[in-house]
Every structure is written in C-alpha cells, then in structure tokens.
Motif scaffolding. Structure first.
Motif, mmCIF file in Angstrom:
data_model
loop_
_atom_site.group_PDB
_atom_site.id
_atom_site.type_symbol
_atom_site.label_atom_id
_atom_site.label_comp_id
_atom_site.label_asym_id
_atom_site.label_seq_id
_atom_site.Cartn_x
_atom_site.Cartn_y
_atom_site.Cartn_z
ATOM 1 N N ASN A 110 0.882 -1.242 0.554
ATOM 2 C CA ASN A 110 0.268 -0.152 -0.079
ATOM 3 C C ASN A 110 0.450 0.915 0.500
ATOM 4 O OD1 ASN A 110 -2.235 -1.274 2.528
ATOM 5 N ND2 ASN A 110 -1.812 -2.130 0.579
ATOM 6 N N VAL A 111 2.375 0.727 0.395
ATOM 7 C CA VAL A 111 3.252 2.373 0.046
ATOM 8 C C VAL A 111 2.641 3.116 1.279
ATOM 9 C CG1 VAL A 111 4.548 3.617 -0.839
ATOM 10 C CG2 VAL A 111 3.857 1.910 -2.354
ATOM 11 N N THR A 124 10.285 2.204 -6.514
ATOM 12 C CA THR A 124 10.842 3.672 -6.896
ATOM 13 C C THR A 124 10.228 4.861 -5.814
ATOM 14 O OG1 THR A 124 9.836 3.985 -9.040
ATOM 15 C CG2 THR A 124 10.475 5.895 -7.790
ATOM 16 N N PHE A 125 9.604 4.141 -4.714
ATOM 17 C CA PHE A 125 9.318 5.399 -3.396
ATOM 18 C C PHE A 125 9.952 4.615 -2.295
ATOM 19 C CE2 PHE A 125 7.248 5.755 0.806
ATOM 20 C CZ PHE A 125 6.510 6.893 0.062
ATOM 21 N N ALA A 467 1.537 9.224 -8.589
ATOM 22 C CA ALA A 467 1.706 8.067 -8.372
ATOM 23 C C ALA A 467 0.153 7.529 -7.336
ATOM 24 C CB ALA A 467 2.712 7.103 -8.350
ATOM 25 N N LEU A 468 1.130 8.247 -6.343
ATOM 26 C CA LEU A 468 -0.013 7.652 -5.305
ATOM 27 C C LEU A 468 -1.224 8.345 -5.310
ATOM 28 C CD1 LEU A 468 2.939 7.730 -2.477
ATOM 29 C CD2 LEU A 468 1.745 5.675 -4.332
ATOM 30 N N GLY A 473 -2.314 14.989 -6.099
ATOM 31 C CA GLY A 473 -1.149 15.266 -6.182
ATOM 32 C C GLY A 473 -1.056 15.865 -7.333
ATOM 33 N N LYS A 474 -1.666 16.099 -8.238
ATOM 34 C CA LYS A 474 -2.036 16.925 -9.574
ATOM 35 C C LYS A 474 -1.896 18.868 -9.037
ATOM 36 C CE LYS A 474 -3.863 13.953 -12.159
ATOM 37 N NZ LYS A 474 -4.391 13.795 -13.770
#
Length: 635
Positions: A110-111, A124-125, A467-468, A473-474
């Motif tokens: 789930n990061v 990547t995270f 991504a998350l 985020g944008k």
C-alpha cells in the motif's frame, strides 16, 4: 556526595541527578513518535514542518533509539491539506537531526496510500525514501499477509537499511484469546517474520487493545523463540497504554514507542516523561535526561494552540474504555463520526457500532488498521444508511470489491461467499478471486504516471506524489510550481491568528458580542471552551472562493434537478467523471467517482440517456445531495 531522605531513598536533586544515577544493565530503548503518530492521533496529522524545526535539534540531543518523522498519513495530509512537499520535510528534518536514526511507517504494498500499488511504484518509492534520508522502515500489512512485504523489503535490504517487520495486533474478544486472535496466532506470525528475514519485530497495537498481562505473556513467549529485538507500539486509547508498556518492559521488550507529553495520551501514546522517572535507577533505566525532555515539551506547548481546533473529542475523559467493546482505532472512529456528521446522520453511530462486527466478519475478520479499518468502517456506514434490510450491501465500495477479489491479500478467515459473489458481479478483473501475491497481477504504473504528470512533475519525487494520489497530487504540483493559487484553507495558522481567536473567545465569555447587533451582517460561530459550547455572533468576514461555492451549488440544485438528476449520496471529493457532457450512457454504467474517507464510491446512471449538467472538476469537494450530472432521455 549522595544524600538520602528520611526513608533511606536516594534523593535525585538537579545537582546530583546524573552523578548518582546507576548505569542500567539492560536499558529499554525509546522511540519517539510525536512528529508522526502523535499529531496524527490527536490533531488529524496537521502538524507542520515549521513547528517541528524549533524542537528538532533539541530532540536530536536526547538519545532516542529513533524518531518517527514520516509515513502513515503524513504523506497524504501534507500535500492535500498543508500545501507541503512530503519529500522536503524528510530532507529538512534530516538536516536538523543528523545524529538520530529516522524511522517511518510503510504500509507494505500500500506504500503510504490506500490500495496495493504495482511493484514499480513500491520499488521507486522505497528507493527515494532511502535516498532522502530514511533509516528504519517499519513495514506492516493490514491483513498480516507478509507476501505484501516482498517488494519493499528487497529495496530496503539493497540499501543496507533496517527492515522492521510488523504484526498488527487485533482482537475479536475483550482480551487476547478465542478461536482467531490468540497467542498462537501471534507466535506463528512472528515465526513467519523470522523466516522472512526481518531485522526486528514490532507488535503494532493501533487501537490500544493490548492488556498488560497479555503483552507480558506474549513478549515472554516471543523471547523464547527469537533473539531479534522486540518493539511494542501501543496507543493510549483504552487507558492501558502505560500499564502495557511496563509489563512489556518487565517481560524483556527491547524497544517501546512513546510521545512527548504535549502530543501524548487520548488516542495517541503514553508520554515519555513519567516512564523515564519511573524507571530511574532500575536495570531498565532509559538513560534519558528528564530535564532535556522537559525543555522540549515546554517548547512544543508554544505551538499546540495552533492545532486545538482539530481536537474533535467531545469527552472530558482522556480515555475511551468503549474501544474494548467496539475495537475501533481512534483515527477510524473520528472518521466515522465526521462522515456521519456530514451526512446529518450522527444519530446512526450506535447502529454503525452494532453492525461493524458483522461487516468485519463478512470480510474475513480482518484486522482494523489503515486501510482495512476504513474499508470496514465506510462499508458499515453505507450499510446503515442505504440498505433496505440488514445484509443487503446495496452500495459496495470499490475497495470492498478489491478486497473480495484478493487485491489486498489473504484475509484471516474466508470472506462470506454471498458477499464475495455480490461484490464481484461485473467486476472488471473478473468474477473469480485470486489467491496469489496481489502485486504479481498489477501492471507497471510508473511509465503511465510519467506521461500523466508531464508538464507538472519535475522529478521522480513529484511523479510519486501523482502515482499515489492522482487527483490531489496533480493539484498540489500546481500549487507548488505557481500554476494555481493555493486556497486559504491550506495556509498555515500563525500565532497572531491564535491570539485573535483567543481574544474573540474571551470577549464572547464576557458577553461583549451579544449587544453588537448593528455591526452589519452577522455570522454565528460555535466556540468550545473547556468542553462547553458557546454560540458567538460576529461580523461577516470576507470569504474565499471555496467558501462561497456552496450557495452557488444550492442555486444549481433548484435549477437543474430533474427526473434524470443524479445527486451525491455522500459528501466527499470528486475524483473523476468517466463520461463527459453530451456522451451517451447506459443504465448501471459508472459516470462519477467520489472519494469519502479515502474510499472510492462509484456513482452510476439509473437510466439510458445523454449525460449533461456536469459542473464539477476533479478535486472539487461535493456535499450530500449536490447534483453531479443529469441523464437526459435519448431523442
């Protein structure tokens, strides 16, 4: 010179405090969680970096085993509500605290989000977290399915960082035992972590459910099977936090998590200061200097007034013994209350508590921790508000469908066959659930994210935010790079703002506002002082664009509602429209997606026709009964 009181007890005055302090043979290690879980538990993760910097250097001198600075909800909250870059916080705090290891809470696959992401996102995270200064990764999976650790652990080990495997502690009974969550369950989970190759083991008690003698017995048994360091993480919610920590220390636990006192207690954690004094001079003496801790707490107290408005606890009591019955973590409980308030259905809270165990059982008796706590909680609220009979599951969230498919992993007990069949009817990935590691069926996401964030993201850290959290985020990147003006409600509160608010409260208590009827248009403001509510009339303030949008929507409701109008059944954030104005839609087809309590809810057309009336944009807040779109009949 040593001095003793009349009872023969060594006096620890400031003059001889350190000189007469015996060296501990087995000091318990202390991890501070104030800068992450403390403010997440008490004031909705709204602590700002600017208020952490003044104490950072002081905390670096204490000698903590580690300090939690990141992870959990901070990544989400910072970019969504504070207009802060989460990566920048990590880099800034590292500059002020170079000596003390940092640790973070990582939700496995789930990061730091609310679904399982593809392996390339996880890789990547975690790599960028290492690059930006993270030392210890406390990794947990909401289902205690350690297959969801595999991708993250590989990157942590490759970077020679510490990988702490976590067992989420949950119960179905008031105490440890019963057929499901008993001591054998936790011992077996510890054996799984040992075979996995973790560097330490954390018992993560997110709701404050662990009883003192239960943790004593559990730590005792764990010490018989492993030499790995054992870390206890428990919340204070039930009032057993201090007691559980002490019994764990007696049993030989190696590390415990605490908070500085201004960030402690209630749904947070036990305070460090009483623990230091209580263990003073014993074989488990922490070795920490109470004077340094006192100075830090005093400094923290200066900034606490900025966040008092976020304390949503209506009780006078510092503890909530009801948690033993409903077993709902503090963050989950506050989310449920807020959602019901927004729905004007707070009177349904008892019904939610009554149905929650049934929904949890239907979903495989899963632990209640992010994101499964939200999955169970939101689905229970939906059942209470929208079902015509108990067990109908009339409105199933997308996350429940994903859970039933197997995208979160293996549940503790089998999911109800009836619910699974209903949830997976017309499910895009198929109606047969999977049993493999969830990450293995997820296609790489980063190439698509890079394309989606093109023109906004300037580096891979920016891309990971998108991504998350694609929508918010944008929006944050537009704020960050000056493409949009951040709204007033994400700007930091200053101490001058706090002073003005305190003056307003004082004036209200003196009754000074009650006679000022000629001051023009007045607004009513509810003010809480020491648990008492006061209604204050104050002159109307100039409002922001966001604040004046609701009246506009009210007008739209009067002019656009028709037989084909689809309204928001719940308040939340508009994530996306899958159709545009003028496009044809079939009955049952999803047109809009609303996020509520971090869970996705599909809004479907109820008839064939042409979509019209869309006025919202992704990222907009919608209230209950706002018209989302209209389906006009086909010509």
């Amino acid at each position: 010179m040593r001095t003793f009181d009349k009872h023969g007890v060594l006096e620890m005055t400031p003059m001889n405090y350190d000189a007469n302090r015996p060296a501990a043979s087995n000091p318990v290690k202390i991890q501070d969680v104030s800068l992450r879980d403390g403010h997440q538990s008490l004031f909705a993760t709204r602590g700002r970096t600017e208020d952490m910097i003044p104490v950072a250097e002081m905390m670096d001198e204490v000698g903590f085993h580690a300090i939690e600075t990141w992870g959990g909800a901070t990544f989400d909250t910072m970019h969504r509500y504070l207009n802060e870059d989460p990566w920048e916080r990590l880099r800034v705090l590292k500059k002020y605290m170079p000596k003390t290891p940092f640790f973070m809470l990582l939700r496995g696959q789930n990061v730091v989000g609310y679904r399982n992401y593809a392996d390339d996102v996880v890789e990547t995270f975690v790599q960028r977290a290492c690059d930006n200064g993270m030392d210890i990764f406390r990794c947990f999976d909401a289902l205690n399915d350690y297959r969801n650790f595999e991708t993250a652990a590989k990157v942590v080990k490759r970077n020679n960082r510490h990988f702490q495997g976590t067992i989420c502690y949950t119960l179905t009974e008031p105490r440890l035992g019963g057929e499901i969550y008993n001591i054998d369950y936790y011992i077996n989970k510890a054996r799984e972590l040992m075979e996995f190759g973790v560097d330490s083991i954390c018992i993560k008690d997110m709701a404050g459910l662990v009883a003192p003698y239960d943790i004593y017995n559990l730590v005792t048994e764990l010490k018989k099977i492993t030499d790995l360091p054992i870390n206890l993480h428990t919340h204070f919610t039930s009032g057993m936090g201090d007691l559980a920590i002490f019994k764990a220390i007696e049993a030989g636990v190696d590390i415990v998590d605490t908070c500085m006192s201004p960030y402690a207690y209630r749904t947070s954690h036990a305070a460090i200061e009483p623990l230091v004094i209580s263990l003073l001079g014993t074989s488990r003496d922490t070795g920490l200097d109470i004077r340094k801790l006192s100075e830090i707490s005093a400094k923290m107290e200066e900034f606490i007034p900025k966040y008092r408005h976020l304390d949503n606890n209506p009780k006078y009591s510092v503890i909530d013994t009801d948690v033993i019955m409903h077993q709902t973590p503090g963050g989950m409980l506050s989310n449920l209350v807020n959602q019901l308030k927004q729905m004007n259905a707070l009177d349904k809270l008892e019904d939610v508590f009554r149905l929650l165990p049934k929904v949890r059982k239907d979903l495989g008796q899963i632990p209640l921790v992010t994101p499964t706590s939200q999955i169970v909680g939101v689905q229970t609220v939906n059942n209470v508000l929208f079902d015509s009979y108990e067990g109908e599951y009339a409105r199933i969230t997308e996350q429940v469908k994903d859970l039933c498919y197997g995208l979160y992993g293996a549940t503790t007990r089998p999911i109800s066959n009836e619910l699974r069949a209903r949830a997976l009817k017309d499910y895009p990935r198929g109606e047969q659930h999977i049993d493999c590691r969830p990450g293995s069926v997820l296609k790489p996401e980063m190439p698509g994210v890079a394309k989606e964030a093109e023109g906004l993201a300037r580096d891979v850290d920016d891309e990971l935010i998108v991504a998350l959290y694609p929508v918010t985020g944008k929006r944050f990147l537009k704020w960050k790079y000056g493409l949009e003006t951040p709204p007033d409600d994400v700007k930091p509160k200053t101490m001058e703002d706090v002073k003005r608010e305190q003056e307003l409260v004082s004036a209200a208590l003196r009754g000074e506002h009650s006679q000022k009827k000629d001051a023009g248009s007045l607004n009513e403001l509810e003010v809480y002082v020491d648990g008492e509510r006061f209604t204050v009339a104050i002159p109307e303030f100039k409002t922001t664009t966001r604040q004046v949008r609701k009246p506009k929507r009210e007008k739209e409701k009067q002019t656009t509602v028709s037989t084909g109008a689809l309204v928001a059944p719940i308040p939340g954030m508009l994530v996306e429209f899958k159709k545009k104005n003028g496009e044809q839609v079939k009955s049952g087809e999803t047109v809009a997606v609303i996020e509520a309590m971090k869970m996705m809810n599909n809004i479907k057309a109820t008839a064939d026709g042409i979509v019209s009336g869309i006025k919202f944009n992704p990222g907009d807040a919608v209230a209950k009964n706002d018209v989302l779109f209209v389906v006009e009949p086909l010509a």
